[in-house]
Design an enzyme around this catalytic site. Structure first.
Site, PDB file in Angstrom:
ATOM      1  N   ASP A 154      -9.445  13.967  12.174  1.00 28.60           N
ATOM      2  CA  ASP A 154      -8.114  13.495  11.815  1.00 28.60           C
ATOM      3  C   ASP A 154      -7.500  12.739  12.989  1.00 28.60           C
ATOM      4  O   ASP A 154      -7.888  12.944  14.147  1.00 28.60           O
ATOM      5  CB  ASP A 154      -7.201  14.676  11.467  1.00 28.60           C
TER       6      ASP A 154
HETATM    7  N1  URA Z   1     -10.941  19.948  10.160  1.00 29.00           N
HETATM    8  C1  URA Z   1      -9.699  19.409  10.107  1.00 29.00           C
HETATM    9  O1  URA Z   1      -8.822  19.958   9.449  1.00 29.00           O
HETATM   10  N2  URA Z   1      -9.474  18.271  10.775  1.00 29.00           N
HETATM   11  C2  URA Z   1     -10.396  17.655  11.537  1.00 29.00           C
HETATM   12  O2  URA Z   1     -10.118  16.617  12.157  1.00 29.00           O
HETATM   13  C3  URA Z   1     -11.677  18.221  11.591  1.00 29.00           C
HETATM   14  C4  URA Z   1     -11.925  19.372  10.891  1.00 29.00           C
END
Ligand code: URA
Length: 235
Positions: free
Chosen positions: A103
């Protein structure tokens, strides 16, 4: 391999542009200047420079990046710069892509390559590659949350509960957890389903490969053969 082709393969533009670079004395090969675009080189153990920057000959580019906050992994970033803008232009030009996505606000180990085979291997659900995350939470962590994560939580678009492969409390508001899938916002959604909330998330490892402590946020480096071994690639 012919020098103009070699440069093109490494992201230095069209064949014609590469010939221009070579003829204008901007290229050396294995420490020696070369002005002939058609000169042939044995590519094993070869390195070259363009404008004084050294590049190893690399059939495929295998990289790790310590992803900082505020960068998107998607191909067409919408609200923040793309992670690939953290790489030198020739690497981007040769078509590297992140393996899986983090993310925008997640930090840590991101693998990047132009080798579709490795990308597929590490992203494949069947291979269940472990990914280790350090999650800082809004509320204190407790054993009930750990038990839920280990025994499985139901995410709204999933038919069956999903469990973490490992989970430990590392601080009053910190968990280290390992997941083997790569579902959308997986860790945040799992922690939410267990009754807490992720405030920040950092990926520490993919498979056996751990983010090096001396790789600062925003920095990248080539993966070594040893790193690729740790990912189960190369025998
Ligand atoms: N899980 C998440 O919620 N976000 C990420 O960036 C990676 C794994």
């Amino acid at each position: 391999m012919q020098l103009d082709r070699l440069l093109q393969k490494h992201g230095f533009g069209t064949r014609k542009a590469c010939r221009g670079l070579i003829r204008s004395e901007r290229v050396t090969v294995n420490g020696e200047s070369c002005l002939n675009p058609f000169a042939e080189f044995d590519t094993s153990e070869l390195d070259f420079t363009v404008d004084g920057v050294t590049w190893p000959y690399a059939e495929f580019a295998y990289l790790m990046l310590n992803k900082p906050m505020g960068y998107e992994c998607s191909r067409k970033p919408l609200h923040h710069p793309g992670v690939l803008t953290l790489l030198p232009i020739p690497l981007r030009e040769r078509g590297v892509q992140p393996i899986g996505r983090l993310d925008e606000d997640t930090t840590g180990l991101l693998l990047i390559t132009d080798d579709g085979h490795l990308n597929h291997l590490l992203s494949s659900a069947k291979r269940k590659v472990p990914k280790v995350y350090l999650a800082t939470t809004r509320h204190p962590v407790d054993q009930n949350q750990i038990d839920s994560l280990l025994s499985g939580v139901l995410l709204n678009d999933e038919p069956t509960p999903i469990c973490v492969a490992a989970c430990e409390i590392v601080g009053s508001h910190q968990l280290r957890l390992t997941v083997t899938e790569g579902k959308y916002h997986q860790v945040k959604r799992m922690v939410a389903a267990a009754g807490n909330r992720v405030e920040s998330l950092h990926r520490e490892a993919v498979g056996e490969l751990i983010l090096p402590a001396d790789l600062e946020p925003g920095q990248w480096r080539w993966l070594s053969r040893h790193d690729l071994h740790k990912l189960g690639y190369l025998s």
